[in-house]
Design a protein around this motif. Structure first.
Motif, PDB file in Angstrom:
ATOM      1  N   SER A 186       0.988  -0.874   0.001  1.00  0.00           N
ATOM      2  CA  SER A 186      -0.001  -0.156   0.366  1.00  0.00           C
ATOM      3  C   SER A 186       1.257   0.742   0.125  1.00  0.00           C
ATOM      4  CB  SER A 186      -0.821   0.116   1.413  1.00  0.00           C
ATOM      5  OG  SER A 186      -2.181  -0.904   1.254  1.00  0.00           O
ATOM      6  N   SER A 187       1.278   2.167  -0.993  1.00  0.00           N
ATOM      7  CA  SER A 187       1.673   3.670  -1.202  1.00  0.00           C
ATOM      8  C   SER A 187       0.919   4.679  -1.596  1.00  0.00           C
ATOM      9  CB  SER A 187       2.820   2.651  -1.794  1.00  0.00           C
ATOM     10  OG  SER A 187       2.684   2.564  -3.073  1.00  0.00           O
ATOM     11  N   LYS A 188       1.480   6.002  -1.637  1.00  0.00           N
ATOM     12  CA  LYS A 188       0.894   6.423  -1.718  1.00  0.00           C
ATOM     13  C   LYS A 188       1.935   7.485  -3.007  1.00  0.00           C
ATOM     14  CE  LYS A 188      -1.046  11.646  -1.300  1.00  0.00           C
ATOM     15  NZ  LYS A 188      -1.194  12.611   0.451  1.00  0.00           N
ATOM     16  N   TYR A 210      -3.035   6.786  -4.707  1.00  0.00           N
ATOM     17  CA  TYR A 210      -2.773   5.675  -3.928  1.00  0.00           C
ATOM     18  C   TYR A 210      -2.615   3.946  -4.882  1.00  0.00           C
ATOM     19  CZ  TYR A 210      -3.803   8.775  -0.047  1.00  0.00           C
ATOM     20  OH  TYR A 210      -3.778   9.839   0.873  1.00  0.00           O
ATOM     21  N   LYS A 270      -4.601   1.590  -9.009  1.00  0.00           N
ATOM     22  CA  LYS A 270      -4.469   3.084  -8.924  1.00  0.00           C
ATOM     23  C   LYS A 270      -5.436   3.959  -8.799  1.00  0.00           C
ATOM     24  CE  LYS A 270      -2.820   6.780 -11.095  1.00  0.00           C
ATOM     25  NZ  LYS A 270      -2.039   7.455 -12.263  1.00  0.00           N
ATOM     26  N   GLU A 327      -8.324  10.406   3.234  1.00  0.00           N
ATOM     27  CA  GLU A 327      -7.340   9.135   2.005  1.00  0.00           C
ATOM     28  C   GLU A 327      -8.111   7.575   2.216  1.00  0.00           C
ATOM     29  OE1 GLU A 327      -3.753   9.666   4.378  1.00  0.00           O
ATOM     30  OE2 GLU A 327      -3.289  10.908   3.465  1.00  0.00           O
ATOM     31  N   LYS A 386      -9.017   4.192   2.532  1.00  0.00           N
ATOM     32  CA  LYS A 386      -8.172   2.474   3.740  1.00  0.00           C
ATOM     33  C   LYS A 386      -9.230   1.808   3.615  1.00  0.00           C
ATOM     34  CE  LYS A 386      -7.839   6.299   7.216  1.00  0.00           C
ATOM     35  NZ  LYS A 386      -8.752   7.033   8.909  1.00  0.00           N
TER      36      LYS A 386
END
Length: 436
Positions: free
Chosen positions: A100-102, A107, A187, A204, A206
């Protein structure tokens, strides 16, 4: 004296039982079955029931029979009914979230297929579960076998969740062509990303879970139902778009496709109703529509300009009504309508010794109950390759006239005289009992 009184009472009651009806259980229609092969083995046959027959029979097929007819005897052939309905089965394929990344205003979530799962197993559906309750995000889905080279599967795909005091709606399924990738990368970008440098505006993503499936769809066996009239009216007071539809035949509907020409986003409640009955009053005819199906008409789930609804109804009617709740929004521009019903099939079994006689599908006997045949319990014995029989044209079966018994006294004067006599006899009998 008592004997005389009982005789008078018996005559009196007989007068009011003035009519007796003798009726036999009769079928109203019949169609000959064409195509039974004169072979030396027991064989299964199937019949596609025409809409014209569906209109005239009970929805549970209780008022039909199949008879083999000779000059001296009648043979009842067992049968069962079946229709191939549209359905989907989801076979889960084990995947897990490994990253999981940004990056900038996007995201990323990476899924990996479990090592114990067959790598050649295909997938075509991902169900996403977010902790977030209100969002409108864009999705890009990519697949890879090694996480070095990625291939685009979906782009600019949309997922939405709406939850407030008025409604609750969620569409978070990624539907894509069959794929056999070991890795999937999701994405997420905010719809308003182009208008805002902050992107997700403190909302954001989740992600609680991502479940991957192979969805297998069994296509339904449908036939189109002819629409002879369609009227679209916007009721400004009720804030509704009302679509009245009349079909050629009074039959159940199982599928509805509704075209919406607008290209803006919309989310509306929709009801599909059928006409149960009507009442004539001084102010005109009042129609009683009953709800068959309620759902959501949304631009998110629209495909090729249309939204589809599977109804699977057992209620027959020629007139249907679609109600779209517009609330305070602009009414939608409704285009083409398509209505379908499942094709009903009858399967019957004929033994070699009975193939020389003529068989008829007979229907329209309201007094019959649904038959109880052994073959219903052995449906798995029906072969896949079954000969299709043709139905001949419909024939009306002549009905016997109702036998009517003439009343004992056709003149009402005789009734009054009889009643007076009985009252007089009872009065005399009462006085004699009192003197004793």
């Amino acid at each position: 004296m008592k004997k005389i009184i009982f005789q008078f009472i018996f005559i009196f009651l007989s007068v009011f039982c003035c009519q007796t009806v003798f009726a036999q259980n009769n079928f109203l229609y019949k169609r000959e079955l064409k195509g039974i092969q004169k072979s030396n083995q027991t064989e299964w046959y199937k019949i596609n029931v025409p809409i014209e027959v569906i209109e005239k029979i009970n929805t549970d097929f209780s008022d039909i029979r199949i008879f083999g007819v000779t000059n001296s005897d009648t043979l009842e052939a067992p049968f069962l009914t079946r229709k191939i309905m549209q359905k989907s089965e989801n076979q889960k394929v084990d995947f897990k979230i490994i990253n999981s990344s940004k990056k900038e205003n996007a995201y990323f979530f990476t899924l990996e297929k479990d090592n114990t799962t067959r790598q050649e197993e295909a997938t075509n559906l991902i169900k996403l579960d977010f902790e977030n309750t209100n969002f409108d995000w864009r999705v890009k889905l990519e697949g890879s076998q090694n996480q070095n080279e990625w291939f685009e599967i979906l782009n600019d795909y949309r997922i939405v969740s709406i939850q407030n005091e008025f409604t609750e709606y969620k569409f978070t399924r990624l539907i894509f062509p069959n794929s056999k990738y070991k890795y999937y990368r999701i994405k997420l970008s905010d719809k308003s990303e182009k208008q805002s440098q902050n992107g997700f505006k403190n909302n954001e993503p989740k992600l609680n879970s991502a479940s991957v499936f192979l969805q297998k769809t069994i296509e339904g066996n449908f036939e189109g139902l002819e629409i002879i009239s369609k009227n679209i009216e916007v009721n400004k007071d009720k804030k509704q778009t009302i679509i009245d539809i009349e079909l050629t035949h009074s039959v159940p509907i199982d599928f509805l496709s509704l075209e919406v020409k607008n290209d803006f986003d919309y989310y509306r409640s929709i009801q599909i109703k059928y006409l149960l009955d009507s009442t004539i009053t001084e102010k005109g005819v009042i129609y009683n529509f009953v709800t068959l199906h309620t759902s959501t008409l949304s631009s998110i789930e629209k495909q090729n300009g249309s939204s589809s609804f599977f109804i699977n109804s057992n209620e027959k009617s020629k007139k249907y009504q679609i109600i779209i709740d517009n609330q305070d929004n602009q009414p939608l521009d409704i285009g083409q309508l398509e209505i379908k019903g499942y094709i009903n099939q009858i399967f019957t079994r004929v033994s070699p010794s009975d193939k020389a006689i003529s068989y008829f599908l007979m229907y329209g006997n309201e007094r019959l109950q649904k038959p109880n045949y052994d073959i219903v319990r052995f449906q798995n014995t029906i072969p896949t390759d079954v000969t299709l029989l043709e139905l001949d044209s419909e024939q009306k079966i002549p009905q016997k006239e109702v036998e009517k018994v003439t009343p004992l006294f056709e003149n009402s004067l005789w009734l009054w005289l009889l009643m007076g006599t009985i009252i007089l006899v009872l009065t005399v009998f009462t006085f004699k009992m009192m003197k004793k």
